[in-house]
Design an enzyme around this catalytic site. Structure first.
Site, short mmCIF file in Angstrom:
data_model
loop_
_atom_site.label_atom_id
_atom_site.label_comp_id
_atom_site.label_asym_id
_atom_site.label_seq_id
_atom_site.Cartn_x
_atom_site.Cartn_y
_atom_site.Cartn_z
N ASN A 10 0.79 -1.41 0.14
CA ASN A 10 -0.18 0.10 0.01
C ASN A 10 0.69 1.03 0.28
OD1 ASN A 10 -1.82 2.25 0.66
ND2 ASN A 10 -2.21 1.39 2.29
N TRP A 11 1.31 1.79 -1.06
CA TRP A 11 2.36 3.30 -1.09
C TRP A 11 1.29 4.41 -0.84
CZ3 TRP A 11 3.87 3.10 -6.96
CH2 TRP A 11 4.54 2.15 -7.18
N LYS A 12 0.34 3.90 0.23
CA LYS A 12 -0.40 5.75 0.25
C LYS A 12 -0.07 6.42 -0.68
CE LYS A 12 -0.09 3.81 4.75
NZ LYS A 12 -0.29 3.63 6.03
N HIS A 95 -10.13 1.53 4.43
CA HIS A 95 -8.77 1.44 5.19
C HIS A 95 -8.78 2.95 6.73
CE1 HIS A 95 -4.62 2.48 6.14
NE2 HIS A 95 -3.86 1.99 5.76
N GLU A 97 -7.08 4.89 7.64
CA GLU A 97 -6.68 6.24 7.42
C GLU A 97 -7.98 7.19 6.64
OE1 GLU A 97 -3.29 5.79 5.25
OE2 GLU A 97 -2.47 5.58 7.03
N GLU A 167 -6.25 -4.43 10.27
CA GLU A 167 -4.79 -3.89 10.82
C GLU A 167 -5.62 -2.82 12.05
OE1 GLU A 167 -2.92 -2.35 7.70
OE2 GLU A 167 -4.27 -0.75 7.27
N GLY A 173 1.80 2.88 10.46
CA GLY A 173 3.36 3.71 10.69
C GLY A 173 3.34 3.84 12.50
N SER A 212 2.65 -1.85 10.07
CA SER A 212 4.15 -2.23 10.68
C SER A 212 5.33 -3.18 10.35
CB SER A 212 4.46 -1.57 12.65
OG SER A 212 4.68 -0.24 12.10
N GLY A 233 2.55 -0.97 4.30
CA GLY A 233 2.83 0.72 4.20
C GLY A 233 3.89 0.75 3.57
N GLY A 234 4.50 1.52 4.62
CA GLY A 234 5.89 1.62 4.35
C GLY A 234 7.32 1.08 3.78
P1 PGA Z 1 2.42 0.85 7.78
O1 PGA Z 1 0.81 0.20 6.63
O2 PGA Z 1 3.03 -1.11 7.58
O3 PGA Z 1 3.60 1.52 7.18
O4 PGA Z 1 2.45 0.20 9.15
C1 PGA Z 1 0.27 -0.50 6.66
C2 PGA Z 1 -1.14 0.39 5.91
O5 PGA Z 1 -1.41 0.72 6.64
O6 PGA Z 1 -1.48 -0.10 5.20
#
Ligand code: PGA
Length: 250
Positions: A10-12, A95, A97, A167, A173, A212, A233-234
């Site tokens: 997930n590049w966001k 998600h 976010e 999640e 994050g 994470s 994500g990251g």
């Molecule tokens: P993260 O994000 O691996 O940076 O914690 C995961 C996500 O939000 O899908």
């Protein structure tokens, strides 16, 4: 049931044409990922670039959101059929976010999942509790409500077409990860909830863990009985880290 593991990046809201180029060239060159499903959910604008690089290989691509409407006067929105035009396999919905920064409700998440299914795209439905909710022992109640609202929209007959992603909001994050046992406990609970409605769907359901996930914690998470891969994500922005995580899922 031997479920094929799925690792989704997930590049966001990250990337640029030039940064993506290196990542996508690297991904398309990885030839040791058979036995695993891999996908990257990229910002809408980069779907064309992503498709161009990945179309010939085994890595699929997806969107990070979708409109709850089909077409029309919704400035700035992207519909399911537009995503389908770019041959996306997956779409993220719910998600945390989106839920927290854009006030997406459980019902809206359900509608978005339904819109994706209607154009043949697999929704990856994200569920998870905040730290406050976990501390108040509300985790199961929160994720059940999130799941139920989706099922209400898509109908029981479509349960088998979902991917779920657990999640925990407190792990996204933040560098904090759910322990493998904490993840397993929630994944098992989610599968049991689905099994009450449709046993076959529950046994084939893929439940990803996200929050994470890094090369040094992925293996133990992926080894849990009900963890069928990860939503990354990251670490998905770093080619070596992402490929390392993918390999740990095989
Ligand atoms: P993260 O994000 O691996 O940076 O914690 C995961 C996500 O939000 O899908």
């Amino acid at each position: 049931m031997n479920r094929k593991q799925l690792v989704v990046g997930n590049w966001k809201m990250n990337g640029s044409l030039s940064d993506n180029e290196a990542l996508l060239v690297g991904l398309s060159a990885a030839d040791d990922l058979s036995g695993l499903d891999v996908s990257v959910c990229v910002p809408y604008l980069y779907l064309a670039q992503t498709r161009e690089h990945l179309a010939a290989g085994n890595i699929s691509w997806g969107g990070q959101n979708v409109s709850e409407h089909d077409a029309g006067a919704y400035t700035g929105e992207i519909s399911g059929s537009m995503l389908a035009d770019f041959e996306v396999s997956f779409g993220l919905v719910g998600h945390s976010e989106r839920r927290s920064f854009y006030a997406e409700t459980n019902e809206l998440v359900g509608i978005k999942a339904r819109k994706l299914l209607s154009v043949g795209i697999t929704p990856i439905v994200c569920v998870g509790e905040t730290l406050k909710q976990r501390e108040a022992e509300e985790t199961f109640g929160i994720i059940s409500a999130q799941l139920e609202a989706v099922i209400e929209q898509i109908g029981l007959e479509n349960l088998g077409r979902l991917v779920l992603a657990y999640e925990p909001v407190w792990a996204i994050g933040t560098g904090l990860t759910a322990s493998p046992e904490q993840a397993q406990e929630v994944h098992e609970y989610l599968r049991e909830q689905v099994a009450l409605l449709d046993e076959a769907a529950a046994s084939s359901l893929r439940i990803l863990y996200g929050g994470s996930v890094k090369p040094d914690n992925a293996e133990k998470l992926f080894r849990q009985a009900d963890v069928d891969g990860g939503l990354i994500g990251g670490a998905s922005l770093n080619l070596i880290d992402f490929l390392t995580i993918c390999r740990l899922a095989i």
